[in-house]
Design a protein around this motif. Sequence first.
Motif, PDB file in Angstrom:
ATOM      1  N   LEU A 144      26.863  89.894 106.939  1.00  0.00           N
ATOM      2  CA  LEU A 144      25.620  89.632 105.952  1.00  0.00           C
ATOM      3  C   LEU A 144      25.911  90.246 104.738  1.00  0.00           C
ATOM      4  CD1 LEU A 144      22.828  88.283 106.039  1.00  0.00           C
ATOM      5  CD2 LEU A 144      21.848  90.371 107.046  1.00  0.00           C
ATOM      6  N   ARG A 145      26.301  91.450 104.666  1.00  0.00           N
ATOM      7  CA  ARG A 145      26.432  92.114 103.153  1.00  0.00           C
ATOM      8  C   ARG A 145      27.276  91.191 102.611  1.00  0.00           C
ATOM      9  NH1 ARG A 145      24.706  97.430 102.732  1.00  0.00           N
ATOM     10  NH2 ARG A 145      24.485  98.736 104.561  1.00  0.00           N
ATOM     11  N   ALA A 146      28.575  90.542 103.277  1.00  0.00           N
ATOM     12  CA  ALA A 146      29.439  89.616 102.235  1.00  0.00           C
ATOM     13  C   ALA A 146      28.653  88.321 101.745  1.00  0.00           C
ATOM     14  CB  ALA A 146      30.713  89.523 103.045  1.00  0.00           C
ATOM     15  N   ALA A 147      27.932  87.893 102.963  1.00  0.00           N
ATOM     16  CA  ALA A 147      27.080  86.838 102.280  1.00  0.00           C
ATOM     17  C   ALA A 147      26.146  86.808 101.295  1.00  0.00           C
ATOM     18  CB  ALA A 147      26.341  86.192 103.749  1.00  0.00           C
ATOM     19  N   ALA A 148      25.625  88.150 101.114  1.00  0.00           N
ATOM     20  CA  ALA A 148      24.661  88.447 100.411  1.00  0.00           C
ATOM     21  C   ALA A 148      25.334  88.851  98.932  1.00  0.00           C
ATOM     22  CB  ALA A 148      23.596  89.460 100.633  1.00  0.00           C
ATOM     23  N   GLY A 149      26.552  88.793  98.888  1.00  0.00           N
ATOM     24  CA  GLY A 149      27.270  89.350  97.588  1.00  0.00           C
ATOM     25  C   GLY A 149      27.302  90.965  97.551  1.00  0.00           C
ATOM     26  N   GLY A 150      27.454  91.464  98.834  1.00  0.00           N
ATOM     27  CA  GLY A 150      27.600  92.879  98.647  1.00  0.00           C
ATOM     28  C   GLY A 150      26.377  93.634  98.344  1.00  0.00           C
ATOM     29  N   ALA A 151      25.050  93.025  98.311  1.00  0.00           N
ATOM     30  CA  ALA A 151      23.723  93.760  98.308  1.00  0.00           C
ATOM     31  C   ALA A 151      23.498  94.839  99.343  1.00  0.00           C
ATOM     32  CB  ALA A 151      22.618  92.557  98.254  1.00  0.00           C
ATOM     33  N   ALA A 152      22.742  95.781  98.976  1.00  0.00           N
ATOM     34  CA  ALA A 152      22.203  96.764  99.804  1.00  0.00           C
ATOM     35  C   ALA A 152      21.023  96.250 100.303  1.00  0.00           C
ATOM     36  CB  ALA A 152      21.684  97.921  99.222  1.00  0.00           C
ATOM     37  N   LEU A 153      20.335  96.600 101.324  1.00  0.00           N
ATOM     38  CA  LEU A 153      19.281  96.288 102.021  1.00  0.00           C
ATOM     39  C   LEU A 153      18.037  95.961 101.197  1.00  0.00           C
ATOM     40  CD1 LEU A 153      18.005  95.425 104.519  1.00  0.00           C
ATOM     41  CD2 LEU A 153      17.367  97.753 105.100  1.00  0.00           C
ATOM     42  N   PRO A 154      17.515  96.926 100.298  1.00  0.00           N
ATOM     43  CA  PRO A 154      16.486  96.654  99.431  1.00  0.00           C
ATOM     44  C   PRO A 154      16.687  95.257  98.461  1.00  0.00           C
ATOM     45  CG  PRO A 154      16.874  99.110  99.413  1.00  0.00           C
ATOM     46  CD  PRO A 154      18.241  98.238 100.158  1.00  0.00           C
ATOM     47  N   ALA A 155      17.823  95.102  98.330  1.00  0.00           N
ATOM     48  CA  ALA A 155      18.111  93.975  97.130  1.00  0.00           C
ATOM     49  C   ALA A 155      18.187  92.543  98.189  1.00  0.00           C
ATOM     50  CB  ALA A 155      19.624  94.317  96.613  1.00  0.00           C
ATOM     51  N   LEU A 156      18.750  92.809  99.408  1.00  0.00           N
ATOM     52  CA  LEU A 156      18.753  91.646 100.271  1.00  0.00           C
ATOM     53  C   LEU A 156      17.224  91.299 100.552  1.00  0.00           C
ATOM     54  CD1 LEU A 156      20.017  89.912 102.192  1.00  0.00           C
ATOM     55  CD2 LEU A 156      20.027  91.577 103.978  1.00  0.00           C
ATOM     56  N   LEU A 157      16.338  92.209 100.762  1.00  0.00           N
ATOM     57  CA  LEU A 157      14.982  91.735 101.187  1.00  0.00           C
ATOM     58  C   LEU A 157      14.301  91.232  99.946  1.00  0.00           C
ATOM     59  CD1 LEU A 157      13.923  95.026 103.020  1.00  0.00           C
ATOM     60  CD2 LEU A 157      14.488  92.816 103.832  1.00  0.00           C
ATOM     61  N   ASP A 158      14.782  91.603  98.726  1.00  0.00           N
ATOM     62  CA  ASP A 158      14.238  90.953  97.508  1.00  0.00           C
ATOM     63  C   ASP A 158      14.620  89.381  97.431  1.00  0.00           C
ATOM     64  OD1 ASP A 158      12.852  93.179  96.791  1.00  0.00           O
ATOM     65  OD2 ASP A 158      14.700  93.918  95.441  1.00  0.00           O
ATOM     66  N   ALA A 159      15.942  89.273  97.925  1.00  0.00           N
ATOM     67  CA  ALA A 159      16.383  87.910  97.764  1.00  0.00           C
ATOM     68  C   ALA A 159      15.810  87.046  98.849  1.00  0.00           C
ATOM     69  CB  ALA A 159      18.072  88.093  98.130  1.00  0.00           C
ATOM     70  N   ILE A 160      15.556  87.666  99.845  1.00  0.00           N
ATOM     71  CA  ILE A 160      14.816  86.918 101.172  1.00  0.00           C
ATOM     72  C   ILE A 160      13.409  86.447 100.410  1.00  0.00           C
ATOM     73  CG2 ILE A 160      13.635  86.886 103.351  1.00  0.00           C
ATOM     74  CD1 ILE A 160      16.034  88.822 104.029  1.00  0.00           C
ATOM     75  N   ASP A 161      12.762  87.420  99.984  1.00  0.00           N
ATOM     76  CA  ASP A 161      11.323  87.180  99.309  1.00  0.00           C
ATOM     77  C   ASP A 161      11.453  86.044  98.285  1.00  0.00           C
ATOM     78  OD1 ASP A 161      10.290  88.962 100.795  1.00  0.00           O
ATOM     79  OD2 ASP A 161      10.096  90.785  99.736  1.00  0.00           O
ATOM     80  N   ALA A 162      12.392  85.986  97.618  1.00  0.00           N
ATOM     81  CA  ALA A 162      12.851  84.964  96.438  1.00  0.00           C
ATOM     82  C   ALA A 162      13.083  83.568  97.000  1.00  0.00           C
ATOM     83  CB  ALA A 162      13.836  85.540  95.340  1.00  0.00           C
ATOM     84  N   GLY A 163      13.188  83.575  98.212  1.00  0.00           N
ATOM     85  CA  GLY A 163      13.388  82.390  98.988  1.00  0.00           C
ATOM     86  C   GLY A 163      14.770  81.804  99.194  1.00  0.00           C
ATOM     87  N   ARG A 164      15.800  83.007  99.190  1.00  0.00           N
ATOM     88  CA  ARG A 164      17.128  82.718  99.422  1.00  0.00           C
ATOM     89  C   ARG A 164      17.623  83.141 100.670  1.00  0.00           C
ATOM     90  NH1 ARG A 164      20.002  86.130  95.550  1.00  0.00           N
ATOM     91  NH2 ARG A 164      21.855  85.126  96.309  1.00  0.00           N
TER      92      ARG A 164
END
Length: 528
Positions: free
Chosen positions: A411-431
């Motif tokens: 999942l980190r690789a799929a999210a471009g190496g994002a940490a958990l807070p950044a991943l949650l932000d991406a989910i909130d942004a509809g990604r």
Amino acid sequence: MGATLRAARAFVLLSGFYLLGLLLLAALGGIDWAAWVWAPGAARLKIFFVTVVLAIPVVQGLFMLRTPRDGEPGGLPVTEADEPRLWATVRELAERIGTRAPDEIRLTADVNAAVSEDARLLGLIGGRRRMYIGLPLMSGLDEAGLRAVLAHELGHYSNADTRLSALTARGRVQVARMIEMFHAKADAKVAQERARQEQKAEKRLAKGRTAKEIDTAGAGITYRTMAKIYTAYGKLYLRATLSGARRQELAADLAAAGIAGRDATARALRAIPALDAAHDFYLSSYATLGTEFGLLPARGEVFGGVRHLLAARAEELAGLREELPQEPASPYDSHPPMAERVARIEALPDDGRSAEGTGPALALLTAPDTALAAVEDVSLTPEARRMRRLAWPDLVHESMSARVSQGTEELRAAAGGAALPALLDAIDAGRAWEIAGRLPRSEEASAATGRAAREFARPGLRRGLSAMVTEELLRSGRARWQLSWTGPATLDLPDGTPEQLTAALDAATADLPDTAPLRALLAPLAAR
């Protein structure tokens, strides 16, 4: 059958290997003679070439008179000064069974006991004797059971079994070598023919013509035929020698029952398959739990830790002792089925010795923990000995935590190496589903679109998020993996957290993701 007759039989069987080679050479010579007399010139040369090629490995096999020497004996040698009680027990049993005691005793890391002898002159003259005793085996037996096992092994000495084992093994090695040699040559012929046909096919394709299908069915057929001849003799050899080997095991069982008692011998025989299965499970699920992360149990616990498992799962092991194997481990196993061995012993008259030697077998050692640590030193590889050692609770926690971290990588690789807070932000942004679409998936999932694609992607997204949140809980100290000897390791979380986490993950991976519950769960960690 006495030792001399058994030696003669083993010698005849081994001689048969060489006689088979001579007969094959004679047959090839006969083919050459017939070709010389009746075949035309071109065919005659081809036949001569084939017979010479076939004769070479046969001649090579005839000159394989010596088997490779064994390496250094394994295990930890212990002297009478090191282990006086163990040596005294072995000497007493040897005297009672009427044979010479071993010259060496070696402690090993196996669920097994064995004996060997460096015999000479086809086994007619004895040599240096060694006895091997596995500490994991001792961990699961009482003293009377160990005495029965040792008496069984000493029975092989008194019956001259060990003196003839090298001669018998030589025949097996010789036949196996020949079969392997012919198969290797056949495989080489197949590879050569395949390469020739592929090269020819490439040339045809380059000219715009249709290439023929690759067919290597006939390649190496002569070598495979020779291998079948030696395989047939090998099966005959094994049948002839294994029947004798199995009789020797039954005779050694009877000798053990006469020395150590009927009940102790039957109890030990029943325990061995259960201990073997328990030890395999222990090694894969506990001792090597952290090896991929460079972690091992504390010194002495790599092989000694099985004692904890045996104590915790006593009822389960009791059930295994009743489920005895009805068949040999393989068609070529030198031991009869354990069920047959136990039935023969339990059919003996009661000798009134059921209460003898019920203390732990490891008590025969001066310092069991020291012995377990020393056996590790001679059994583990240098790489394993350099690993970090941890007590069991810490080993389980760190190993399982490392596995959780591994579970976050996709999942980190799929999210471009994002940490958990950044991943949650991406989910909130509809990604969320864009990121989930980058996770590894099956061909069916890759072909899906719309809602079907989301349903395929949802488990992977949820699994990765769960691992990342669990990693944060572990890192903060709010969660810890707990060791259990009766089941898998469990994750210890504060009251209510498992339910909160389940609900939060459901919300974060819904069709319209909501990360607020996850953020609320993680808020105390951010505050820290």
